[in-house]
Design an enzyme around this catalytic site. Structure first.
Site, mmCIF file in Angstrom:
data_model
loop_
_atom_site.group_PDB
_atom_site.id
_atom_site.type_symbol
_atom_site.label_atom_id
_atom_site.label_comp_id
_atom_site.label_asym_id
_atom_site.label_seq_id
_atom_site.Cartn_x
_atom_site.Cartn_y
_atom_site.Cartn_z
ATOM 1 N N LYS A 1 -0.524 15.334 -10.526
ATOM 2 C CA LYS A 1 0.438 14.878 -11.536
ATOM 3 C C LYS A 1 1.466 15.985 -11.837
ATOM 4 O O LYS A 1 2.629 15.701 -12.117
ATOM 5 C CB LYS A 1 -0.310 14.426 -12.798
ATOM 6 C CG LYS A 1 -1.218 13.206 -12.584
ATOM 7 C CD LYS A 1 -0.460 11.974 -12.081
ATOM 8 C CE LYS A 1 -1.339 10.724 -12.074
ATOM 9 N NZ LYS A 1 -0.637 9.521 -11.586
ATOM 10 N N ASN B 1 3.360 3.254 -10.535
ATOM 11 C CA ASN B 1 2.144 3.345 -11.365
ATOM 12 C C ASN B 1 0.876 3.577 -10.554
ATOM 13 O O ASN B 1 -0.082 4.168 -11.058
ATOM 14 C CB ASN B 1 2.023 2.048 -12.185
ATOM 15 C CG ASN B 1 0.655 1.876 -12.786
ATOM 16 O OD1 ASN B 1 0.328 2.473 -13.821
ATOM 17 N ND2 ASN B 1 -0.193 1.071 -12.140
ATOM 18 N N ASP C 1 0.887 -1.164 0.000
ATOM 19 C CA ASP C 1 0.000 0.000 0.000
ATOM 20 C C ASP C 1 0.922 1.210 0.000
ATOM 21 O O ASP C 1 1.679 1.432 0.965
ATOM 22 C CB ASP C 1 -0.892 -0.019 1.251
ATOM 23 C CG ASP C 1 -1.860 1.157 1.291
ATOM 24 O OD1 ASP C 1 -1.566 2.203 0.663
ATOM 25 O OD2 ASP C 1 -2.897 1.039 1.957
ATOM 26 N N TYR D 1 -6.764 15.806 -8.861
ATOM 27 C CA TYR D 1 -6.024 14.854 -9.697
ATOM 28 C C TYR D 1 -4.984 15.534 -10.595
ATOM 29 O O TYR D 1 -3.807 15.154 -10.580
ATOM 30 C CB TYR D 1 -7.001 14.045 -10.547
ATOM 31 C CG TYR D 1 -6.317 13.013 -11.418
ATOM 32 C CD1 TYR D 1 -5.646 11.925 -10.848
ATOM 33 C CD2 TYR D 1 -6.325 13.111 -12.810
ATOM 34 C CE1 TYR D 1 -5.017 10.968 -11.636
ATOM 35 C CE2 TYR D 1 -5.701 12.160 -13.609
ATOM 36 C CZ TYR D 1 -5.052 11.099 -13.013
ATOM 37 O OH TYR D 1 -4.419 10.152 -13.799
ATOM 38 N N THR E 1 -9.834 2.157 -18.243
ATOM 39 C CA THR E 1 -9.583 1.407 -16.997
ATOM 40 C C THR E 1 -10.631 1.822 -15.968
ATOM 41 O O THR E 1 -11.406 2.758 -16.173
ATOM 42 C CB THR E 1 -8.188 1.726 -16.415
ATOM 43 O OG1 THR E 1 -8.176 3.100 -16.001
ATOM 44 C CG2 THR E 1 -7.066 1.463 -17.389
HETATM 45 N N1 LIG Z 1 -6.414 5.473 -17.341
HETATM 46 C C1 LIG Z 1 -5.973 6.621 -17.871
HETATM 47 O O1 LIG Z 1 -6.534 7.163 -18.835
HETATM 48 C C2 LIG Z 1 -4.762 7.289 -17.284
HETATM 49 C C3 LIG Z 1 -4.297 8.458 -17.919
HETATM 50 C C4 LIG Z 1 -3.170 9.092 -17.415
HETATM 51 C C5 LIG Z 1 -2.524 8.564 -16.319
HETATM 52 N N2 LIG Z 1 -2.996 7.428 -15.718
HETATM 53 C C6 LIG Z 1 -2.258 6.930 -14.552
HETATM 54 O O2 LIG Z 1 -1.923 5.572 -14.759
HETATM 55 C C7 LIG Z 1 -1.820 4.915 -13.488
HETATM 56 C C8 LIG Z 1 -2.613 3.628 -13.513
HETATM 57 O O3 LIG Z 1 -3.967 3.967 -13.696
HETATM 58 P P1 LIG Z 1 -5.056 2.983 -14.324
HETATM 59 O O4 LIG Z 1 -5.764 3.767 -15.352
HETATM 60 O O5 LIG Z 1 -4.467 1.683 -14.675
HETATM 61 O O6 LIG Z 1 -6.059 2.865 -13.080
HETATM 62 P P2 LIG Z 1 -6.702 1.629 -12.295
HETATM 63 O O7 LIG Z 1 -7.121 0.551 -13.230
HETATM 64 O O8 LIG Z 1 -7.695 2.234 -11.379
HETATM 65 O O9 LIG Z 1 -5.465 1.069 -11.458
HETATM 66 C C9 LIG Z 1 -4.906 1.806 -10.400
HETATM 67 C C10 LIG Z 1 -4.025 0.886 -9.611
HETATM 68 O O10 LIG Z 1 -3.462 1.638 -8.512
HETATM 69 C C11 LIG Z 1 -3.686 0.878 -7.333
HETATM 70 N N3 LIG Z 1 -3.690 1.698 -6.133
HETATM 71 C C12 LIG Z 1 -4.465 2.766 -5.831
HETATM 72 N N4 LIG Z 1 -4.186 3.211 -4.597
HETATM 73 C C13 LIG Z 1 -3.202 2.411 -4.118
HETATM 74 C C14 LIG Z 1 -2.486 2.344 -2.900
HETATM 75 N N5 LIG Z 1 -2.732 3.197 -1.887
HETATM 76 N N6 LIG Z 1 -1.533 1.405 -2.751
HETATM 77 C C15 LIG Z 1 -1.283 0.543 -3.748
HETATM 78 N N7 LIG Z 1 -1.934 0.518 -4.902
HETATM 79 C C16 LIG Z 1 -2.884 1.454 -5.087
HETATM 80 C C17 LIG Z 1 -5.007 0.170 -7.566
HETATM 81 O O11 LIG Z 1 -5.169 -0.887 -6.641
HETATM 82 P P3 LIG Z 1 -6.630 -1.393 -6.122
HETATM 83 O O12 LIG Z 1 -7.136 -2.340 -7.158
HETATM 84 O O13 LIG Z 1 -6.297 -2.018 -4.818
HETATM 85 O O14 LIG Z 1 -7.488 -0.157 -5.990
HETATM 86 C C18 LIG Z 1 -4.779 -0.291 -8.992
HETATM 87 O O15 LIG Z 1 -3.972 -1.443 -9.021
HETATM 88 C C19 LIG Z 1 -2.289 5.924 -12.454
HETATM 89 O O16 LIG Z 1 -1.156 6.556 -11.853
HETATM 90 C C20 LIG Z 1 -3.064 6.940 -13.274
HETATM 91 O O17 LIG Z 1 -3.105 8.213 -12.679
HETATM 92 C C21 LIG Z 1 -4.092 6.779 -16.185
#
Ligand SMILES: NC(=O)c1ccc[n+]([C@@H]2O[C@H](COP(=O)([O-])OP(=O)(O)OC[C@H]3O[C@@H](n4cnc5c(N)ncnc54)[C@H](OP(=O)(O)O)[C@@H]3O)[C@@H](O)[C@H]2O)c1
Length: 243
Positions: free
Chosen positions: A170, A88, A61, A166, A201
């Site tokens: 970043k 990530n 975590d 948010y 996602t």
């Molecule tokens: N999706 C997009 O369009 C997008 C665009 C730009 C940047 N991003 C960035 O890409 C990264 C991944 O995002 P995603 O889209 O793949 O989102 P996601 O599917 O919601 O995955 C987020 C991941 O972070 C984990 N997480 C959240 N809080 C945590 C904590 N306190 N300790 C450990 N793990 C934690 C979640 O675990 P749980 O399953 O336990 O919640 C999950 O595994 C993020 O940093 C996000 O800001 C995403």
């Protein structure tokens, strides 16, 4: 010490993080699946192993100091070093996030995960990264945190909705990344930010237009940079993202 490269991906149980783990695994890396919840972590590790990846679970975590320390101990015992850390894990904090009405607690929660979480995990892993011949750190940022894009033409459409927790988290992460780059300038650690694009996602209710595999590509490239590669940059698939 094993020749196999070792990575830790935080938030690797789903979404982009899972695909970063899968992609590094496909390149022959041993991948620590950082995830905070046991059943989600175990399921991801099992799925990766079924796909032939040398994956192992790392309870983590990112908001918890003792969890980060225990994760470092686990990797030290297993591998003795870390070749790539991919920070990530991230959250949006939910919405709406209008500056004039936001709950300050939402901002604190988002910063705790998206910024302080990265600092916490990076600092726990730095001793292991220093033992790698070619260490890499990738911070998963977002172009929504780009001040240049937000203030430039089309800012409204190119950087998503107003989100005062948010998006600035970043921007903050980008600034923190550069502080590490400066402090560690006399090391061989290459440290960069990645933007995955708008990816379908859980984070955005699957409204994104790219696949998680596509979103993982830049982070995988930055985690596997050759020696002498860029450091202190902010990249997406198309190239450099302006700060
Ligand atoms: N999706 C997009 O369009 C997008 C665009 C730009 C940047 N991003 C960035 O890409 C990264 C991944 O995002 P995603 O889209 O793949 O989102 P996601 O599917 O919601 O995955 C987020 C991941 O972070 C984990 N997480 C959240 N809080 C945590 C904590 N306190 N300790 C450990 N793990 C934690 C979640 O675990 P749980 O399953 O336990 O919640 C999950 O595994 C993020 O940093 C996000 O800001 C995403």
């Amino acid at each position: 010490m094993s020749e196999t490269k070792i990575a830790l991906v935080t938030g690797a149980n789903k979404g982009i993080g899972y695909e970063i783990a899968a992609g590094l695994g496909a390149l022959g890396w041993s991948v620590g699946v950082g995830a905070r919840e046991q059943s989600r972590r175990d399921a991801a590790v099992a799925r990766l192993r079924d796909a032939g990846v040398d994956a192992f679970g790392v309870p983590l975590d990112v908001t918890d100091d003792s969890s980060a320390a225990a994760a470092a101990d686990l990797i030290a015992e297993r591998a003795g070093r870390l070749d790539a850390l991919v920070n990530n894990a991230g959250i949006t904090g939910g919405g709406p996030q209008q500056p004039s009405s936001v709950d300050a607690a939402v901002i604190r929660t988002v910063v705790e995960t998206n910024v302080i979480g990265v600092i916490r995990v990076t600092n726990a892993m730095l001793p292991l990264l220093r033992r790698s011949p070619s260490p890499r750190i990738v911070n998963m940022s977002s172009s929504v945190g780009s001040l240049a894009r937000q203030s430039g033409p089309g800012g409204e459409t190119s950087t998503g909705p107003v989100a005062v927790a948010y998006a600035p988290s970043k921007t903050f992460l980008n600034a923190v990344t550069l502080q590490y780059v400066r402090e560690l300038a006399d090391t061989n650690i290459l440290i960069n930010c990645a933007c995955p694009g708008f990816v379908a996602t859980d984070l955005n209710g699957f409204r994104g237009v790219r696949t998680p595999q596509e979103g993982a590509a830049t982070a995988i490239r930055l985690a596997t940079l050759p020696d002498g590669g860029p450091t202190g940059g902010f990249f997406e698939d198309a190239g450099v993202v302006p700060w």
